[in-house]
Design an enzyme around this catalytic site. Structure first.
Site, short mmCIF file in Angstrom:
data_model
loop_
_atom_site.label_atom_id
_atom_site.label_comp_id
_atom_site.label_asym_id
_atom_site.label_seq_id
_atom_site.Cartn_x
_atom_site.Cartn_y
_atom_site.Cartn_z
CG HIS A 18 -0.35 -0.14 2.53
ND1 HIS A 18 0.57 0.75 3.01
CD2 HIS A 18 -0.51 -1.07 3.51
CE1 HIS A 18 0.93 0.40 4.23
NE2 HIS A 18 0.30 -0.72 4.56
CG HIS A 21 4.01 -1.51 2.51
ND1 HIS A 21 2.78 -2.05 2.23
CD2 HIS A 21 4.36 -2.00 3.74
CE1 HIS A 21 2.40 -2.85 3.21
NE2 HIS A 21 3.33 -2.83 4.14
CB CYS A 126 0.70 -8.24 19.39
SG CYS A 126 -0.10 -7.43 17.98
CB CYS A 129 3.72 -6.28 17.23
SG CYS A 129 2.68 -4.90 17.67
CB CYS A 144 -1.74 -4.71 20.33
SG CYS A 144 -0.58 -3.86 19.24
CG HIS A 147 -1.40 -4.43 15.15
ND1 HIS A 147 -0.18 -4.36 15.76
CD2 HIS A 147 -1.14 -4.36 13.82
CE1 HIS A 147 0.78 -4.25 14.85
NE2 HIS A 147 0.21 -4.25 13.67
CE LYS A 298 -2.79 2.28 12.47
NZ LYS A 298 -2.56 1.59 13.69
CE LYS A 301 -5.30 -6.68 4.29
NZ LYS A 301 -4.69 -7.90 4.75
N1 MSP Z 1 8.61 -6.92 8.38
C1 MSP Z 1 8.70 -5.84 9.28
C2 MSP Z 1 10.01 -5.09 9.08
C3 MSP Z 1 11.26 -5.91 9.23
S1 MSP Z 1 12.67 -4.95 8.87
C4 MSP Z 1 13.95 -5.93 9.27
C5 MSP Z 1 7.54 -4.89 9.07
N2 MSP Z 1 6.87 -5.03 7.92
S2 MSP Z 1 5.61 -4.11 7.50
O1 MSP Z 1 5.18 -4.62 6.21
O2 MSP Z 1 4.63 -4.11 8.53
O3 MSP Z 1 6.15 -2.68 7.36
C6 MSP Z 1 7.21 -2.41 6.47
C7 MSP Z 1 7.59 -0.93 6.54
O4 MSP Z 1 6.50 -0.16 6.05
C8 MSP Z 1 7.88 -0.47 7.96
O5 MSP Z 1 9.02 0.36 8.00
C9 MSP Z 1 6.64 0.30 8.34
O6 MSP Z 1 6.89 1.34 9.24
C10 MSP Z 1 6.24 0.87 6.98
N3 MSP Z 1 4.83 1.22 6.94
C11 MSP Z 1 3.76 0.37 7.03
N4 MSP Z 1 2.62 1.14 7.01
C12 MSP Z 1 2.94 2.45 6.91
C13 MSP Z 1 2.22 3.64 6.75
N5 MSP Z 1 0.91 3.70 6.78
N6 MSP Z 1 2.94 4.77 6.54
C14 MSP Z 1 4.31 4.76 6.41
N7 MSP Z 1 5.01 3.66 6.57
C15 MSP Z 1 4.37 2.51 6.95
O7 MSP Z 1 7.32 -4.05 9.92
#
Ligand code: MSP
Length: 520
Positions: A18, A21, A126, A129, A144, A147, A298, A301
């Protein structure tokens, strides 16, 4: 600067990418591209985090194997990064055989060293997390806070890592290196978390979590996600406990881990402790960016407001991802939360990229063609009153990047664009032409074009395609290193033909966007 090694967080593959990411990968790609303008050897690592209970459960709910889910979704991340022109050097998957093998070796090494021990444990887990939570961090309703879900009570035998052993050394490192955690205001949060840090569980019983890397000496346990996930930053370079590859020697320690604020604890406490236990140097910087909301809510889903990055490109019929990259990169001050909204997107990119920057180049080149048949005469090269500001802006932009102030650097570039626009208005080359002051007119135009070359170089990391279009029309070499840039870039002679003048960015069509919004 000899080399620059940047890593992103590796994304969980229990869903598709999304724009949250995407925000991180865009920032990372922009930083990487900026450093290619300062250094010859730049390496960017990204990838996907594929083990853990969350993925196991999602796969089960879809009736497919975890590996099938990982393959399918990991590809979606790769496709999205391609569409966004994320120019990574390597994409690691934690299910890569080589990674799994080295993680097992790392685990065994820490076990042999006595930094990992077995203990029985009862805690609140969790799945969102992928970690145990401290009861004092839960909401009043026992959820949590990230979440909003009730953690599971888990009682099992686990391996533990002696985090407490490294507590003082980590505190010292953070205090001695004020730029270790950036932005600096986040360091205090980490120091607070360190106060009551406990040893951490680094494995789960295989009976509860099957989708994980086996502990080599105890296959009844699987290695718990964080030791697996964090190690990607070194396994990707070919690190192994018994030998460090040439690539590892070249790139480690890492220059920056780019991550979201939610996973700062894992990167600034757990990871440094693992590295200390492995006798490896710590990364130079950990840059924690903020979170992206959608229309100030925020993304989730359950709210149904999750936006995929490619859908934005489709909605606005964008030929290149540049406008989206630009918008995301300027959406929040360093480390703070940002917001995405369709309307704001349209307004900002039209105003900045089409009206201010694109038009400035288009108008200036058109006048050069109209008055001088596209030719730059030697007498047009004169002292440039914009030179000092332009060269100063390069330095300002570099300083911002050294602090990961990506949106602040955009403001500096925009201020140079505004000043150049004002210079055109103030000096009115069209009036000079009418008054037949042709040399002065030519000088104004060439002064502007010389600065446009600098602007194209500075905007390149954000908007690589737009910058390439600009540079082409200016016959400017975009590969010029920032330190070699001068304010004298335009060569004498024929610069451009009328038919080669093209708008570098077409305004986002509001009707088109509105229509497609109605369709949904
Ligand atoms: N798999 C772990 C990271 C392991 S790193 C050794 C994880 N994955 S995640 O898919 O949940 O998130 C990946 C990255 O995307 C994280 O840095 C997280 O902060 C970022 N983001 C996820 N949702 C986000 C937003 N809504 N806004 C900005 N960044 C966000 O955590």
């Amino acid at each position: 600067m000899e080399k620059y090694y940047l890593t992103t967080a590796i994304d969980y593959v229990n869903g598709a990418p999304h724009i949250g990411h995407a925000y991180e990968k865009i920032l990372s790609d922009i930083i990487t591209r900026h450093y290619t303008q300062r250094c010859d050897d730049v390496y960017m690592l990204t990838g996907t985090d594929e083990h853990g209970i969350k993925i196991q459960k999602t796969a089960a709910s879809k009736g497919i194997t975890p590996k099938e889910l990982c393959d399918e979704n990991s590809q979606k991340f790769k496709d999205a990064w391609k569409a966004l022109d994320i120019n990574y050097s390597q994409f690691i998957r934690t299910t890569d055989e080589e990674h799994e093998k080295v993680v097992q070796h790392i685990f065994e090494k820490l076990l042999e060293k006595g930094d990992i021990y077995k203990n029985s444990y009862e805690g609140l887990y969790c799945t969102g997390c992928e970690c145990f939570l401290n009861p004092k961090d839960l909401t009043e309703d026992g959820l949590c806070p990230d979440h909003m879900k009730k953690p599971e009570v888990v009682k099992e035998e686990n391996y533990f890592f002696k985090l407490t052993k490294y507590k003082d050394a980590i505190i010292k490192h953070i205090k001695d290196h004020p730029d270790f955690i950036l932005p600096e205001f986040r360091a205090n949060e980490v120091l607070n978390q360190l106060e009551d840090i406990q040893d951490i569980s680094v494995s789960r019983a295989k009976s509860n979590v099957q989708w994980g890397i086996d502990v080599l000496s105890d296959p009844e346990q699987s290695i718990y996600v964080w030791i697996d996930a964090l190690s990607n930053y070194i396994t990707a370079l070919g690190y192994d406990t018994e030998n460090a590859s040439e690539k590892f020697k070249k790139y480690w320690p890492c220059d920056v881990h780019v991550i979201g604020k939610d996973i700062l604890k894992f990167h600034s406490i757990y990871w440094p402790a693992f590295l200390m236990a492995l006798d490896l140097p710590l990364p130079k910087h950990i840059f924690a960016h903020g979170w992206i909301t959608i229309d100030e809510s925020k993304m989730s889903k359950s709210l149904g407001n999750v936006i995929s990055p490619t859908s934005v490109l489709e909605t606005f019929n964008l030929e290149y991802p540049d406008a989206f990259r630009y918008y995301m990169a300027s959406s929040a001050p360093c480390g703070r939360d940002g917001n995405y909204s369709d309307n704001d997107f349209k307004e900002k990119v039209n105003a900045h990229l089409a009206n201010s920057m694109g038009n400035l180049l288009n108008r200036t080149l058109s006048m050069l063609v109209k008055y001088f048949d596209g030719e730059v005469k030697p007498e047009f090269k004169a002292e440039n009153p914009l030179a000092k500001k332009a060269l100063g802006t390069i330095q300002i932009v570099k300083n911002h990047f050294d602090n990961f102030e990506i949106s602040e650097a955009v403001l500096a570039i925009n201020s140079l664009v505004d000043m150049t626009n004002k210079y055109v208005q103030d000096n009115a080359p069209w009036t000079l032409a009418k008054e037949e002051k042709m040399t002065e007119c030519g000088q104004v135009l060439v002064n502007v074009l010389d600065i446009m070359c600098i602007i194209s170089a500075l905007i390149y990391p954000y908007c690589p395609n737009i910058a390439a279009n600009m540079a082409k029309q200016l016959s400017f070499d975009l590969k010029t290193k920032l330190d070699d840039l001068t304010a004298d870039n335009i060569k004498c002679g024929k610069l451009i033909e009328k038919e080669d003048i093209k708008p570098v960015f077409l305004r986002v069509d509001s009707e088109l966007a509105d229509k497609s919004a109605k369709k949904q």
